[in-house]
Design an enzyme around this catalytic site. Sequence first.
Site, mmCIF file in Angstrom:
data_model
loop_
_atom_site.group_PDB
_atom_site.id
_atom_site.type_symbol
_atom_site.label_atom_id
_atom_site.label_comp_id
_atom_site.label_asym_id
_atom_site.label_seq_id
_atom_site.Cartn_x
_atom_site.Cartn_y
_atom_site.Cartn_z
ATOM 1 N N TYR A 58 83.675 -37.079 36.082
ATOM 2 C CA TYR A 58 83.634 -36.127 37.193
ATOM 3 C C TYR A 58 82.183 -35.998 37.628
ATOM 4 C CZ TYR A 58 86.029 -32.371 39.779
ATOM 5 O OH TYR A 58 86.624 -31.602 40.745
ATOM 6 N N GLU A 60 80.719 -34.372 40.911
ATOM 7 C CA GLU A 60 80.496 -33.720 42.194
ATOM 8 C C GLU A 60 79.003 -33.666 42.496
ATOM 9 O OE1 GLU A 60 83.985 -30.517 43.091
ATOM 10 O OE2 GLU A 60 82.471 -29.940 41.622
ATOM 11 N N ASP A 204 83.076 -46.879 64.770
ATOM 12 C CA ASP A 204 84.085 -46.999 63.723
ATOM 13 C C ASP A 204 84.269 -48.491 63.470
ATOM 14 O OD1 ASP A 204 86.234 -47.030 62.053
ATOM 15 O OD2 ASP A 204 87.480 -45.666 63.226
ATOM 16 N N THR A 230 85.125 -49.045 56.288
ATOM 17 C CA THR A 230 85.837 -49.157 55.025
ATOM 18 C C THR A 230 85.147 -50.211 54.168
ATOM 19 O OG1 THR A 230 87.317 -50.817 55.970
ATOM 20 C CG2 THR A 230 88.077 -48.523 55.994
ATOM 21 N N LYS A 233 89.237 -54.518 53.453
ATOM 22 C CA LYS A 233 89.366 -55.432 54.586
ATOM 23 C C LYS A 233 88.480 -56.661 54.341
ATOM 24 C CE LYS A 233 90.662 -51.838 57.896
ATOM 25 N NZ LYS A 233 90.419 -50.590 57.139
ATOM 26 N N ARG A 239 89.366 -50.173 47.842
ATOM 27 C CA ARG A 239 89.787 -49.308 48.939
ATOM 28 C C ARG A 239 88.902 -48.076 48.960
ATOM 29 N NH1 ARG A 239 93.889 -51.195 51.392
ATOM 30 N NH2 ARG A 239 94.126 -49.286 52.602
#
Length: 410
Positions: A58, A60, A204, A230, A233, A239
């Site tokens: 974890y 953050e 984008d 992303t 692709k 991903r």
Amino acid sequence: MSVITQPTDTLRRQDPQMADVLAGEARRQADSLQLIAAENFTSAAVLTALGSALANKYAEGYPGARHHGGCEYADQAERIAVERARALFGAEHANVQPHSGSAAVLAAYAALLRPGDTVLAMGLPYGGHLTHGSPANISGRWFDFVGYGVDAATGLIDYLRVQELARTHRPQAIVCGSISYPRHPEYSAFREIADEVGAFLIADAAHPIGLVAGGAAPSPVPYADVVCATTHKVLRGPRGGMILCGAEFAERIDRAVFPFTQGGAQMHTIAAKAVAFGEAATPAFTTYAHRVVANARTLAEGLRTRGLAITTGGTDTHLITADPAPLGIDGPAARGRLAAAGMVLDTCALPYGDQRGLRLGTAAVTTQGMGAAEMTRIATLFTAAVTGGDTSRIRADVAELALGFPPYGE
């Protein structure tokens, strides 16, 4: 089929039901053709990072400023990913925490806009993404989107029309990018329009960013205030998403990602992104990116000569949009026939009327090692399936072709 795509013996003993699901998916990927433009096969190294001990962490916050202890290796992984992304794309700042491309775009909006602001983006009927103003998406509910389209005859963006819309609506931001536009956007033209009306320019680049990394497409980084993308692709990573920007927007972007729109970073995915960025910086990836485009052009021409209507007459990228109507069938029905024959792809909006066409891409089959000869064979199998050929025979031929190019070796 490679052992890397198979469930481990531990999983098979502990959860045979899920092991069967994973084995089935591995078989599906191996014996069918993956022609979805948004998909690819990651490397074995990327898969290793995804399954690493960082999946347990974890973290953050950002390196050096985490809200949890024990983040020394998580910090190292994220710093490596950021520096590799900056170097790969020539960006002053990179945020590699977005969980998806959509999360990256929404964080860009959060950083630059306020609810109710006007945004000019490609309309959904012409290839705009859900985050470009769909009423089903937070973008369409929080902002006032105005859609630009493409010329009905050519399928190309009409930049004079974009300029007219910008002058009329005076948007706070302009978004350039699409999920099905097979040509390179003219980023310099979008920059000039944005400057004229005092708008931010958001690129984008979810689809072309891998081609940008390999030098097979122009980069939006020198022109856009913020670039969203992303990491899967064509880029061939895990991903996920990322954001590139200049130093002046770095703090706003970082705060928009965390804590405004996301919580803890997925550190195993960030490590996998770092691996993919390292791979994309190699000469081998440059060769790959150019082969992806060459394969797309060969496949598009093969489909055109067999009777399909190809949007814009061809492609400059990895993706092709095609209308099967000249063969007497619509997009959704054609997709069903292709799926039954082992060719997996999507439907998409066409830039005229309300028809849906087919969207396909060559990133995954190029990763498998296929070239021009295989693209011609795919065009033949594709057309045979769409026109109602013997599904069992076509499916067998598709499996033979796919199994001859295993994505992870024998």
